[in-house]
Motif scaffolding. Structure first.
Motif, PDB file in Angstrom:
ATOM      1  N   GLN A 225     -45.251  12.547   5.022  1.00 34.19           N
ATOM      2  CA  GLN A 225     -45.627  13.809   4.385  1.00 34.19           C
ATOM      3  C   GLN A 225     -45.062  15.013   5.109  1.00 34.19           C
ATOM      4  O   GLN A 225     -44.596  15.957   4.481  1.00 34.19           O
TER       5      GLN A 225
ATOM      6  N   ARG B 211     -40.656  13.991   5.651  1.00 35.23           N
ATOM      7  CA  ARG B 211     -39.813  13.603   4.525  1.00 35.23           C
ATOM      8  C   ARG B 211     -40.130  14.395   3.261  1.00 35.23           C
ATOM      9  O   ARG B 211     -39.244  14.722   2.496  1.00 35.23           O
ATOM     10  N   LYS B 212     -41.392  14.701   3.024  1.00 33.82           N
ATOM     11  CA  LYS B 212     -41.747  15.230   1.724  1.00 33.82           C
ATOM     12  C   LYS B 212     -42.055  16.724   1.673  1.00 33.82           C
ATOM     13  O   LYS B 212     -42.030  17.311   0.609  1.00 33.82           O
ATOM     14  N   LEU B 213     -42.334  17.353   2.776  1.00 25.37           N
ATOM     15  CA  LEU B 213     -42.502  18.801   2.715  1.00 25.37           C
ATOM     16  C   LEU B 213     -41.133  19.446   2.653  1.00 25.37           C
ATOM     17  O   LEU B 213     -40.152  18.897   3.149  1.00 25.37           O
ATOM     18  N   ASN B 214     -41.071  20.635   2.054  1.00 23.91           N
ATOM     19  CA  ASN B 214     -39.759  21.256   1.888  1.00 23.91           C
ATOM     20  C   ASN B 214     -39.168  21.705   3.219  1.00 23.91           C
ATOM     21  O   ASN B 214     -37.995  21.978   3.328  1.00 23.91           O
ATOM     22  N   THR B 215     -40.000  21.794   4.222  1.00 20.48           N
ATOM     23  CA  THR B 215     -39.468  22.106   5.533  1.00 20.48           C
ATOM     24  C   THR B 215     -40.226  21.289   6.565  1.00 20.48           C
ATOM     25  O   THR B 215     -41.422  21.089   6.446  1.00 20.48           O
TER      26      THR B 215
ATOM     27  N   ALA C  75     -39.557  17.319  -2.730  1.00 19.01           N
ATOM     28  CA  ALA C  75     -38.720  17.105  -1.553  1.00 19.01           C
ATOM     29  C   ALA C  75     -37.463  16.333  -1.902  1.00 19.01           C
ATOM     30  O   ALA C  75     -36.377  16.653  -1.436  1.00 19.01           O
TER      31      ALA C  75
ATOM     32  N   GLY D 112     -34.100  25.948   9.629  1.00 18.55           N
ATOM     33  CA  GLY D 112     -35.227  25.064   9.358  1.00 18.55           C
ATOM     34  C   GLY D 112     -35.108  24.297   8.065  1.00 18.55           C
ATOM     35  O   GLY D 112     -36.056  23.644   7.643  1.00 18.55           O
TER      36      GLY D 112
ATOM     37  N   THR E 129     -34.536  21.364   5.556  1.00 11.02           N
ATOM     38  CA  THR E 129     -34.566  19.914   5.653  1.00 11.02           C
ATOM     39  C   THR E 129     -33.595  19.374   4.620  1.00 11.02           C
ATOM     40  O   THR E 129     -33.513  19.904   3.519  1.00 11.02           O
TER      41      THR E 129
ATOM     42  N   LEU F 128     -50.380  10.695  -0.299  1.00 14.36           N
ATOM     43  CA  LEU F 128     -50.653  11.368   0.977  1.00 14.36           C
ATOM     44  C   LEU F 128     -50.823  12.868   0.793  1.00 14.36           C
ATOM     45  O   LEU F 128     -50.894  13.610   1.747  1.00 14.36           O
TER      46      LEU F 128
ATOM     47  N   PHE G 256     -48.591  15.077   0.193  1.00 13.51           N
ATOM     48  CA  PHE G 256     -47.148  15.159   0.040  1.00 13.51           C
ATOM     49  C   PHE G 256     -46.630  13.769   0.363  1.00 13.51           C
ATOM     50  O   PHE G 256     -46.847  13.279   1.456  1.00 13.51           O
ATOM     51  N   GLY G 257     -45.967  13.143  -0.581  1.00 12.98           N
ATOM     52  CA  GLY G 257     -45.437  11.804  -0.341  1.00 12.98           C
ATOM     53  C   GLY G 257     -46.488  10.731  -0.559  1.00 12.98           C
ATOM     54  O   GLY G 257     -47.653  11.007  -0.865  1.00 12.98           O
TER      55      GLY G 257
END
Lengths: 489, 1060
Positions: free
Chosen positions: A259, A262-266, B403, B510, B512, B686, B688-689
């Protein structure tokens, strides 16, 4: 004639439409999902729900509230956590997923195992349930451990107070331990047991270690029982209770990594907290690169942010260190190092302290905490070393030293437990000055300048979630998150 | 002698002439021509010509024909009287298609039924049928988000269902069709949601070619819809298609239009402060910086040591200029005709739209082929139609992105400071516009998002019916009717991967990496519907008519979906399921349900002024528990035409007066598979994810979070209504009013339970929702001369909903939530209210009620538990106004829609506040201020002591936090008033003179200037979005509001209709 024709047609129409009414509901059995599940599929599910929340959300809470990490000043994802602004509506998924996800699956495993005498599943599911209850109990202060998980009987289970719930958890652990012999003779669960790959003896060790941990919540009252457990020493001395099956693939990774990274935008939200970083730097601790990334500006520099000071501006991202996490990080429930720390603590705090035993276990614990990262603790523990056991100090000083090391050992593994320990023991201490002050002692907590709590306060618990309060009239009245529990210092 | 001769001449007087349709000058066959006050009459021939012998006493001819205004002409000395008859909208509505496709005279109905004819429907060339009705009927709330191909929401008499299914049942020529709304919830399935990657591909009712439609009738009440049972709980839209006529020549009609589409509403940005947060920062994605001073400044990344520079000043029309002018082209050809026994109509139509998003990523095209026919051989009749529809929709996502799927366009546009021209980013080859060097590391280039992150639907659909009728004996007919509806949809969905170079401006800032994503989804739908009916109509005595129907129906609906997606694209730009090192995530769903029914209907008429109708139906549903799946319900309605009952009522002023009353009950079944509990594969969210088992090669099953229910009952709706229909002054004033009161009980929902019970929800019968309302339509013809007519109509809809009860002790049911905004059903409140975190206030004493602020920051404190109601989605009322002016061949029509009351959640505002672009954020010129009416809390000196309060003197200083979501107290500000006035349609038409068009063998030609959604007025607080904009589909959830929804459009252009 006309009338007959009419009636005949009418009857034909009516009959043709009522005749097949009987079987129409047969198509209502879902072809998408099965009506039942085997223990072999339910047990891993129950364990993974637990790992996802304890190693995910609770690890996140723990790592911010135990001041391992802090919110980056140039992003905002966890600001509310870092200013202790947690309301009943936040993070309800912890409660939901542990109860309706993990505990429910584990309960079905236990029920099915009882009916089919699959004691190996019974033991694993019962110990895993007990562990979930323990975590919920210590984060929320009371749990519906007796009447919960039975929608068939009650929609509004009553809550059992923390201390009483602990007794029930210990009862469950004793029950699981008593099934060891029966369970050992049965075929191994194998890989479906994410924690011990079917090793029942290890589940029993986990049960006894958890029992030790819970009994230590009231050391004075439980001294004999604790002594007996330690004397028997059938504990997690060499093996960790952890889920170490994650891979670096989407949906298959360590939950916090998945989370946060990998999945948050930053992925720059979690930064090194000066509370931990300054402590490690003051002691030249080699675990710094294990816990943190160097700054982007300079690969040999590690720099942190003061806890919760996310409004500091301007400070570029390149100037601070991020938290180092990996997709394959295991989720720890209990660790061998933790057990040694518990033993060391017991020898310090028991009525007639045993300093030699305390030192042995302390050294053992710190060594395990270093070797987990492939590092050696020897120079640190040697006489005059930064972490050498202070066997001549006061009981409190020794306790502080043990808990400080336990606090560092919990980074990137059991941060949530470090939060419980600080509540329980008061260590690390809370500093009255900021980290920039000459009088600041590295490792002492600083309170977020953006705290929404009254001055000097830290969070002690999670509020009962809205999802429970909305639908269960027996959910206790809300407590301020600063309210201490009976076992808190 | 002369007198005698005169008389003889008068007796023998013959008048000839031609009767034409005033709108197109085409000859009207079959018009009754009557000498007023006599029995002498004739009818026009196939070309509209007539010849009549007028008796001596005759002075006036009366021309009458169904659907046209009856017109009188004084004969005088004329021997030739040519006349153009005007169509009469009111009279056209007199025959109404009711349940089961049975046509009945409107005056016999005991319930409200609103009809719209083809002309009204298509005048502004809407792309779908229901949009053409917007603002034209009472009791129906129609809205559309407006993106090309997006769905249309039709809510009749208010929402009452918590979980969706509030759309009406659509019935085409007597057979129900599917109306699935293709969005990412029901097509692309798992892991995606409306706030992150929303797409609305439209609902299937929009597939129907508006040019094929003869009329649309909306049945609203339970009594009207009882015969359709379970599926008609939210009303029925009866669509009747155009047919060929028997014994008619071949007619060809072409109709086409071109309109330009421009974006209607974009957020208004502040023009005082520029980039920064709160100091100037070239990397920032917000306008929290210093005052705009026009000074040249460098901004964004340096490329090869050089940065771009520009004046630090406001960019006018920045957002609006991002959008392009799109278009909407429609072409439709209909060929119809008929012989002695068979008639047919064939039509083809295509509709192509390119929306206002740059490039053609937002494109919609639809091709409709339809064949409709009737056969008539004595006692045997048949009616059949088949339509094939091919629909292609390309769309970009609304919401905030994910994401792996990457950014969404609107989300990224909003995050551009007000001093940076958005158009600068258009050239994706420009190094400054590439991911590594995009000016901010907190957002992505919107042009890149729209070019790479998009989705497309391709849908092939066939639906049709075959109906056979046989007259068993006079007055009684047996009808067998079979309908089918088959659709096959395919969706592809792509998100580009982005790898930031190590050390790049973006990476260091920053960013990703975005792994990229590609998915393919298929959905197959099938609906079969079969009915057998026996239908009788008898005149028992000259005064009493009796009609009846008995019949049965079998309906089966099935669908299956397969969805597969991969994340982590190895090769950028290759969108294939093979392009990954990871594991594709696949899911399949099969779903099937069936419903059987037996029904009866009785119509009684007395002396053509009193009518009574009774409907009975019993359903057997596959989705309810065995033994509990049969349910019976009925409806009754009556109409009394007082103006016919007491002929003395009819005066020169009052032409018609009818009162009506209806009572009805309908049942509704559950969705499939809610009866039993199940054990699905373990998929853990979760936040996120996710963690999806298998992990480590070990699979898992988890007990479903929903507990089934073996005691489920059907949902029951009861409704009564009273109505009045009256017309005055030769029908130039008409008023139709209804009051209804509907209660929907025992809804089948997955009701929340406390998770400590082991479940999150349980399938239950819950609640009692009341919807009470008034519908009224007032029609006026203020001016009516031979050459000029002004028609005006207004309709008024007021629906008041109330949640009467839920279940157990529950006072609230969460419909859905966004951030800290809960969208709930709360007992005692209208269905669908907003709740946000409540401010902490002083409980008692002299300061009671004042807001308690944080003593350090000065920001309002939020109560950790309490939430506050801040509005409802329900309007106070909706009004529509239509105006029509006809002058000879020229006509002007305009429709205005007015919605008053109600609120919605706007993420667009939330995000504009966050980045400091909204006008609200310049409050107090961004100088620190003390929150009004607030106090500071002084903690008790000793534990348990008294807490005191003093006047607050702490100003809020960190304004960039204050206005955004960083302060939970701000959610109050993100609920906006939904009021609007919309100029929905303006149409200026000219019918070319017949003398002109006949030279090119045409029988009529009309050219029109058309405009749709030309103007929008909203309260000053909503300077962000069109209140109709939503990316939450077309059901109850969409009432919530919008989450970075795409803007709606205004269209204007020209249309042409010619008939050969």
């Amino acid at each position: 004639m006309k009338r007959n024709k009419f009636l005949a047609s009418l009857l034909l129409v009516l009959f043709s439409f009522t005749a097949c009414e009987e079987d129409i509901t047969e198509i209502n059995d879902s072809p998408n999902n099965l009506p039942a599940a085997d223990n072999k599929l339910l047990l891993p599910s129950g364990i993974m729900w637990s790992a996802a929340k304890i190693g995910g959300d609770l690890e996140l809470f723990g790592s911010l509230w135990s001041q391992h990490y802090t919110q980056n000043n140039n992003s905002s994802q966890y600001r509310s956590l870092d200013q202790y602004n947690v309301t009943a509506a936040d993070y309800n998924a912890i409660w939901t997923n542990l109860w309706a996800g993990g505990l429910k699956d584990l309960k079905v495993v236990q029920q099915q195992a009882t009916a089919t005498e699959q004691w190996q599943y019974y033991v694993a599911a019962e110990v895993m349930s007990a562990f979930n209850y323990h975590v919920l109990n210590d984060f929320y202060g009371a749990i519906p451990i007796q009447e919960g998980l039975s929608l068939e009987t009650t929609e509004t289970p009553t809550f059992v107070e923390n201390k009483e719930a602990n007794a029930i958890i210990i009862g469950m652990l004793d029950d699981a331990i008593s099934k060891q012999a029966q369970a050992t003779t049965l075929p191994s669960i194998g890989a479906a047991d994410y924690v011990f790959q079917g090793n029942i003896a290890n589940w029993v060790k986990f049960a006894k270690s958890l029992k030790l941990k819970i009994l230590m919540r009231d050391l004075a009252a439980n001294q004999a029982a604790i002594q007996a457990l330690i004397t028997e020493n059938d504990l997690l001395n060499t093996v960790d209770a952890k889920v170490a099956v994650f891979t670096d693939a989407e949906n298959k990774s360590n939950p916090l990594y998945e989370q946060n990274n990998r999945k948050l935008n930053t992925s720059i939200n979690l930064r090194a907290s000066n509370t931990l970083l300054k402590y490690l730097q003051a002691n030249n601790d080699p675990r710094i690169p294990v816990f943190f990334e160097p700054t982007a500006a300079n690969a040999s520099v590690y720099s942190g942010l003061d806890q919760g000071n996310f409004l500091i501006n301007p400070l570029p991202n390149t100037a601070t260190s991020g938290a180092r996490l990996s997709a394959t990080d295991p989720v720890y429930f209990m660790s061998a190092a933790e057990v040694s720390f518990l033993k060391a603590e017991f020898y310090v705090r028991k009525t007639s302290p045993d300093m030699m035993a305390a030192k042995t276990n302390y050294d053992d614990a710190v060594t395990k905490a270093f070797t987990r990262w492939g590092l050696s603790a020897t120079p640190f523990l040697a006489a005059g070393g930064k972490y050498a056991f202070n066997a001549t100090g006061t009981q409190e000083q020794m306790l502080e030293q043990i808990i400080m090391q336990k606090w560092v050992a919990a980074v990137r593994s059991q941060a949530w437990d470090a939060f419980l320990d600080q509540n329980r023991t008061g260590y690390p201490r809370v500093s009255s000055v900021p980290t920039t002050d000459a009088a600041y002692v590295p490792g002492q907590y600083t309170i977020s300048p953006n705290s929404v709590l009254a001055a000097g306060q830290l969070p002690r618990r999670l509020p009962y979630p809205k999802i429970s309060r909305d639908y269960n009239a027996n959910t206790p009245a809300p407590e301020a998150i600063t309210t201490k529990m009976w076992w808190h210092k | 002698m002369s007198a005698l001769l005169q008389e003889a001449m008068a007796q023998n007087r013959t008048v000839t002439g031609r009767v034409t349709d005033a709108t197109n000058n085409e000859g009207l066959p079959g018009v009754t021509v009557l000498v007023k006050g006599t029995q002498v009459g004739t009818a026009t021939d196939a070309t509209g010509n007539y010849s009549i012998n007028v008796p001596e006493t005759g002075t006036t001819l009366v021309f009458s024909f169904v659907g046209y205004t009856t017109t009188e002409r004084v004969i005088g000395n004329a021997t030739t009287i040519n006349i153009g008859l005007a169509t009469d909208a009111k009279q056209l509505g007199e025959v109404v298609v009711t349940a089961l496709g049975i046509a009945r005279e409107e005056k016999t109905l005991g319930y409200a039924a609103s009809s719209v004819n083809s002309e009204e429907l298509t005048q502004a060339k809407p792309t779908n049928v229901m949009s053409g009705i917007q603002g034209k009927v009472a009791g129906v709330n129609i809205s559309s988000s407006g993106a090309p191909g997006a769905s249309t929401k039709v809510i009749i008499r208010g929402v009452s269902s918590f979980t969706g299914g509030n759309n009406p049942l659509y019935v085409v020529d007597g057979v129900p069709i599917n109306n699935i709304n293709y969005n990412n919830a029901n097509i692309t399935g798992g892991g995606l949601n409306q706030s992150s990657r929303a797409v609305d591909f439209g609902n299937q009712a929009n597939d129907i070619n508006p040019e094929d439609v003869e009329s649309v009738t909306i049945l609203k009440g339970a009594s009207a819809t009882a015969l359709y049972g379970s599926r008609a709980a939210h009303g029925v839209v009866m669509i009747t298609t155009k047919r060929g006529k028997l014994n008619d020549r071949i007619r060809v009609t072409y109709s086409g239009s071109y309109t330009a589409s421009k974006v209607l509403r974009v957020p208004q940005t502040q023009n005082v402060f520029g980039q920064g947060w709160p100091d100037f920062d070239r990397l920032e994605n917000g306008s929290w910086g210093p005052k705009l001073d026009g000074v040249e400044r460098e901004w964004g990344a340096e490329v090869n040591g050089e940065a771009r520079s520009k004046p630090f000043s406001y960019v006018e029309n920045n957002l609006r200029n991002f959008f392009e002018t799109g278009y909407d082209v429609q072409n439709s050809v209909t060929v119809s005709g008929g012989g002695q026994n068979n008639s047919f109509a064939f039509s083809y139509a295509n509709t192509t739209q390119d929306g206002s998003i740059p490039t053609n990523v937002d494109k919609f095209s639809r091709n409709n082929f339809s064949f409709r026919g009737n056969s008539n051989y004595g006692k045997f009749t048949s009616d059949y139609n088949i339509s094939y529809i091919r629909r292609d929709v390309s769309a970009i996502f609304a919401g905030q992105g994910t994401a792996s799927g990457g950014a969404t366009t609107m989300q990224e546009i909003i995050q551009i400071p007000v001093d940076i021209p958005i158009s600068q980013f258009k050239d994706l080859n420009n190094p400054y516009n590439q991911p590594d060097n995009y000016f901010t590391a907190y957002a992505e280039n919107p042009y890149s998002a729209l070019a790479n992150n998009n989705t497309a639907l391709q849908d092939d659909r066939v639906f049709g019916k075959l109906e056979l009728g046989y007259e068993l004996f006079k007055g009684t007919k047996a009808i067998a009717r079979a309908g089918g509806d088959f659709a096959n949809a395919f969706v592809s969905d792509q998100g580009a991967s982005i790898i930031y170079s190590p050390g790049s401006y973006g990476k260091v800032g920053g960013q990703t990496d975005v792994p990229g994503q590609y998915g393919e989804f298929t959905r197959r739908d099938q609906q079969l519907d079969m009915s057998l009916l026996l239908q009788s109509n008898y005149n028992v005595t000259p005064d009493i008519t009796l009609g009846g129907i008995v019949g049965g129906n079998y309906n089966s609906r099935k669908y299956n979906t397969v969805s597969t997606y991969v994340t982590g694209l190895n090769v950028p730009g290759w969108y294939s399921l093979q392009n990954t090192s990871g594991v594709p995530v696949s899911e399949s769903i099969r779903n099937e349900r069936a419903l059987m029914a037996a029904f009866g209907n009785l119509d009684f008429g007395f002396k053509d002024y009193w009518f009574l109708n009774l409907s009975l139906r019993n359903d057997w549903s596959s989705t309810l528990p065995k033994g509990n799946n049969s349910y019976f319900y009925w409806g009754a309605n009556t109409a009394l035409v007082l103006s016919d009952m007491f002929p003395s009522f009819q005066t020169e002023k009052l032409s018609f007066l009818k009162v009506r009353a209806a009572w009805g009950k309908t049942g509704n079944d559950a969705a499939p598979y809610l009866v039993n509990s199940t054990f699905p594969a373990t998929q853990i969210s979760l936040g996120f994810g996710n963690v999806y088992l298998p992990v480590g090669g070990v699979a898992g099953q988890t007990q479903s979070n929903n507990q089934g229910n073996q005691n489920l009952r059907p949902e029951i709706t009861r409704e009564w209504e009273l109505g009045l229909d009256t017309r005055w002054f030769n029908s130039r004033v008409g008023l139709d009013v209804s009051y209804y009161n509907r209660q929907t009980k025992d809804q089948i929902v997955s009701a929340s339970v406390a998770p400590e019970t082991g479940y999150q929800t349980q399938t239950r019968n819950i609640g009692n929702i009341a919807n009470r309302g008034i519908e009224a339509r007032l029609s006026l013809i203020p001016v009516k001369t031979d050459n000029f007519q002004w028609e005006f109509a207004t309709n008024f809809t007021r629906n008041k909903s109330e949640v009467l009860s839920l279940y157990g002790d529950a006072k609230e049911f969460l419909l859905t939530n966004v951030y800290s905004v809960d969208y709930v059903a709360e007992v005692g409140k209208p269905l669908g209210t907003f709740k946000v975190p409540a401010f902490r206030t002083v409980p008692s004493g002299p300061m009671a009620g004042k807001i308690i602020v944080n003593s350090t920051t000065g920001v309002e404190q939020v109560d950790p538990v309490l939430r506050e109601s801040v509005g409802t989605v329900n309007p106070d009322f909706i009004m529509g106004f239509t105006n029509g002016f006809t002058f000879k061949g020229l006509s002007l029509n305009a429709t205005v829609d007015w919605r008053k009351g109600g609120q919605f959640y706007s993420y667009t505002k939330q995000l504009n506040n966050f980045v400091g672009n909204s006008t609200e954020t310049t409050y107090n010129y961004r100088q620190p201020f003390v929150v009004e009416n607030s106090v500071k809390e002084i903690p008790a000196a000793t534990p348990g002591g008294e807490v005191t309060y003093v006047e607050n003197d702490v100003p809020v200083t960190t304004l960039y936090n204050y206005w955004s979501t960083a302060t939970p107290a701000r959610f109050h500000n993100f609920i906006l008033d939904r009021d609007y006035v919309k100029l929905r349609e303006v149409v200026l038409s000219y019918n070319l003179p017949i003398s002109l068009v006949s030279r090119v063998k045409m029988s009529g030609a009309t050219i029109s200037l058309i405009g749709r959604n030309l103007l929008l007025f909203t309260p000053a607080t909503n300077n962000f979005v069109d209140p109709e904009a939503t990316n939450y589909g077309n059901d109850i959830t969409s009432e919530l509001g919008e989450f970075a929804a795409l803007p709606s459009m205004r269209n204007y252009g020209v249309s042409l209709r010619v008939t050969f």
